[in-house]
Each structure stands twice: as C-alpha cells, then as structure tokens.
Design an enzyme around this catalytic site. Structure first.
Site: not given
Length: 532
Positions: A260, A278
């Site tokens: 990420e 997320h």
C-alpha cells in the site's frame, strides 16, 4: 509552568479540551521536520497520527519528553525501541477503530452479495440492466469467520443478525468461548469447504501471510464470496483473481493490499470485486475515539498515574532492576510456547526459579502472557490488556516460584496443558555479558538446548537418523533462507530428536511444511522473537 503537550496533527476538539485545562497545548505541523524538531525541545508529550515520524532523532531532540501518543492503532511511525531506551512512554488507541473495521467488513460483504458497486457504476454510465446485477441473499447462508479477535467477534455479532449460520477458524480461542458467541469452531479446511461467505479478521504475522492461497482457494465452496478488511497479504491477490476468473469464487470485497498504497491489482479487473483504499478505520467516530483515548492517556501519564494503553514496560509500574532484564525473556518464552503449542492452552503456568525469585516477579507472568497472545490477536497486546485477552479466551495463567535450586541465577519456564491432553514446556535464562543481556533457551519439552532466544526460531521434531541436518540445510538454502544457528538435541541415539534453528528471515507456511515433510517431522513450528 504547566507541562507542554505538542499536537503534531489534527486532533478532535473534544480531545484537545481534555488537555487544555491542565497543560500548555501547542500545535506544530508534524510533516515540517525542522519545525517539529524545534517544537519538541520543550515538549513533555507529543500526539501524532500517521504522518509524523517520531524516530530516534525526534526523541533525542526532546529532552523533557515523557509520552509519545499515536492517535490510532498502529505504531509504524513511532520508533518504540528508541523511546523505550529513553524511558519515554508510548501509548496508542488499540480499540478505537474496531467498530469501524467490523462495519467495513459487513459493508463489503453486503456490497459483494448484491453487486452494489458495479450496478451503481453502470447506472451512472447510462445503463439500466437489472438482470445483469442479480445478487444473493445472506439469510440462511453459512458465513465463515477467520479469526475471532475483537473485530472478528464484532463482525460475527452483526452478521448473525441477518439470520446466518456462523462458523469460525481460530486455533487460539476455546470452543466454549466460541459457543457463547453463537459460533461453531471448525478447522480452516472445513471452513473453506462449507462457507458461502468468508470474512478474514487476523493479524499479519509470518504464519498468517498467504494463509489463503492457491491451494486453499482450490477447495472452497463453489460460488463463495470472500472479504478481507483485516491486513493485506493474508489472501494471495493473484490466486484470488485466478479463482474469480475461473468462476470458483463468485466475488470479493477487498480493503487491504499486500503493498500500500495500491493502485494496481489483478483484482481490479473484475466487476464482482468491490475494492476500497484501506477505509477500515476511516470514520469520524474512529478518529474521534482515537483522539480522546490518547488525550486521556497523556493526561494520566503526565499526572503520574496508571496508563492502560502503554505499550512499553519501562513506562509501567516499579519493577526491580534485577527483574527488568527478564521481562523480554518471559515474553519470548510466551511466544515460543504459542508457536510450539500451535493453539490455545487450557492453562499456563509461569515458573520463576533462582536468586531472582526473592523479588516480586509477578510482572513476569504479565510479560509471558503478553508473549502468548502477541502473534495471534489483531490488537496491540500490552501488559495491561494481556490478562483480559487470556480471560476472553478461557486461558488461566498462574505464577509459581518453586524453592528448589537451579544451575542458573535465573530461570523462567512457561508450561501449559492443551485441550487435547498434550503439554508444552519451554525454559530460558538471561546471561549478563557486561555490555548487554543475552537471552537463551535452555529447555524445550524436555530436550536440553542452549540457543539464543532471539530472531526467528524453527523447531522440528523427528526420529534421529543420519542426513537430516543436510536435508533441512539444503532445502532452506535453495529457498534463499540463511541459517544463523542450529542445535540438535536428543535423548538417545535413534530416538526422538529436536532440531532448533535460527534463521534470518520468516518462512512461509508452505516452506515450513516442506521442511517438515522432507525429514518426516512429527511436529514443526516457527516462533518470531524479533521485535521483543
């Protein structure tokens, strides 16, 4: 002069109000490094979120610093060892986002079941195709919950309201506790075969990375829908994409990714995949809870009171100087015990022997309990919440200080009985070299060993015979895993043998299984002791 609390990122007004009456509250842009370092010079406490880096340099710039508070769950941007070395308390808000995370998982499951995202995108693009986006009901379906920590429990209670049948895989919770939650415990393979929906709620550890990969997805119930709002990497993204392409998996809801930020994934190619960036903790309520929690912790700490969410022991109560070095040892033994047990124990006893037993060593039980659960629950395990985690899972942890003498000035043993009747026992000691403390294992399940209790340890139990060491070394070498230390212990030639290895990097579950299979091991486990 009131203590100075430095707020380096946006904080809820209610949190600032908690601090304003008793402290000098100051603000700084935590991403402006020179300004941050300058402001820290007078700070007694600093509160950050995720953008501000509180590393060794920042801590060194703050001679008055007593508390670092992270208004959130993770501590990736706080250098905890550096803070600990300086005696600076580190606190976070470990439960601030659990409701938001559970609700995000529910939202993804519902969206996948009803094709909400793709139908919305199509309608906004001018397409009215009701039949194309026919979904499925949740009522009457079997929902498999992988991990019954706090978030998993919240998810289970909410999804149960839809009239679902709940099953769960979690080797670290007692069946009686699961039954209280209305959940039937099963093995992972049974969960994969039976579930119409699967939601994952596990921490990310070497053992859980890749837990659901190509092999597991090959045995799932056809048409299953899978949700991962826990941690990236628990599900192999490419394997999941392949399973969706082949029609074995009907859809997925994904909020977390192996790397990420993530803007490219094989999963993004499918209309029946709902992907979010997320967002598990991204609610106003979670952010407000985090701010309030750390503000209260900062206030307690600066007033010299007990702090429930302190994550480093030096900030806790008074611990005798002779006992302090044994805290990381006890925690390491707890971690090793859990790895060797491969599941939750019905009861655990922490034994302390030697000269050290003359002190109050009750804190060592807490340290061992912290180690027992540190790799198997989602939230940060502290010396405060560890007993609660044990109680939640029906594990009784006791302390014993037998009077008999030992060959070491100090010896800590963690032993326990498992529900299947097995017992596990691991012992260790601390040797003082003058410059640092050296942690050693001295016994594992009756085998005498002498190997460092640090790094990543592998335990392989097998029948003694020639060639086994070479086989394991070759297999790990071909996999690019370096062996730093190794010891073989046996009770008699040709009898049961324990091989203990220290390796430089974590092994995936498949490699550990391959190593065990290559030598016909009857038991294999790995314990990660790196961050203790």
């Amino acid at each position: 002069m009131n203590p100075v609390v430095l707020i380096a990122e946006e904080l809820a007004p209610a949190a600032i109000e908690v601090l304003a009456h008793d402290f000098d509250v100051r603000h700084v842009d935590g991403t402006d490094r020179p300004a941050l370092l300058s402001a820290l010079s007078e700070a007694d406490a600093v509160i950050v979120r995720s953008a501000t880096q509180i590393d060794a340099e920042a801590i060194a710039a703050a001679p008055r610093l007593k508390v670092v508070a992270r208004a959130g769950v993770g501590l990736d941007n706080v250098e905890v060892p550096a803070a600990t070395a300086r005696g600076v308390m580190v606190v976070n808000a470990p439960t601030s986002n659990i409701v938001s995370a559970a609700e995000q998982a529910v939202a993804l499951l519902l969206a996948v079941a009803r094709n909400t995202a793709s139908a919305s995108a199509a309608l906004k693009a001018g397409e009215w195709k009701r039949s194309k986006y026919t979904g499925v009901e949740i009522q009457g379906k079997t929902v498999g919950v992988v991990g019954l920590g706090r978030i998993g429990v919240l998810f289970a209670s909410r999804i149960a309201a839809f009239g679902t049948r709940l099953i769960a895989y979690d080797p670290y919770i007692q069946p009686a506790r699961a039954a209280q939650l209305g959940v039937r415990l099963v093995g992972l393979e049974e969960l994969l075969r039976e579930s119409d929906f699967i939601s994952i709620h596990l921490p990310k550890t070497p053992e859980t990375v890749g837990l659901i990969g190509e092999k597991e997805l090959a045995i799932v119930k056809p048409g299953v829908r899978i949700v991962n709002a826990a941690r990236g990497g628990l599900v192999d993204e490419q394997a999941l994409a392949d399973a969706i392409a082949e029609g074995r998996v009907a859809g997925a809801g994904v909020d977390v990714y192996a790397k990420e930020p993530c803007t490219s994934s094989p999963l993004f190619a499918f209309d029946n995949v709902v992907a979010t960036p997320h967002l598990g903790a991204s609610t106003n309520e979670a952010q407000d809870k985090a701010g309030l929690a750390v503000a209260k912790s900062v206030k307690l700490a600066l007033q010299g009171e007990f702090v429930p969410d302190a994550v480093n022991v030096q900030a806790g109560g008074v611990v005798a100087e002779d006992v302090r070095p044994l805290l990381p040892l006890a925690e390491r033994l707890g971690r090793a015990f859990t790895a060797l047990a491969g599941g939750v124990a019905a009861s655990v006893t922490v034994e302390v022997r030697g000269e050290i037993a003359a002190h109050d060593v009750s804190v060592l039980k807490l340290a061992a309990t912290k180690g027992l659960f540190s790799s198997v629950v989602e939230e940060q395990v502290t010396y405060v919440n560890a007993p609660h985690l044990a109680a939640e899972r029906g594990v009784e942890v006791t302390l014993a200080t037998p009077g008999e003498t030992v060959d070491h000035p100090n010896l800590v043993t963690v032993r326990g009985a498992l529900p299947d009747g097995r017992t596990v026992r691991v012992s260790g000691t601390v040797a003082h070299t003058g410059t640092r403390d050296v942690f050693k294992l001295t016994e594992v399940d009756g085998f005498d060993v002498e190997i460092g209790a640090e790094g990543i340890l592998l335990f392989l139990r097998y029948a003694d015979r020639p060639g086994v060491v070479g086989t394991v070394g070759t297999l790990l070498g071909e996999a690019g895993v370096n062996i730093a230390a190794m010891q073989v212990a046996r009770r008699e030639a040709g009898g049961e043998t324990l091989m203990t290895l220290t390796v430089d990097q974590a092994l995936g579950a498949d490699l550990l299984t391959s190593a065990a299979d290559s030598i016909g091991a009857v038991a294999a486990s790995a314990a990660d002791l790196r961050d203790v």
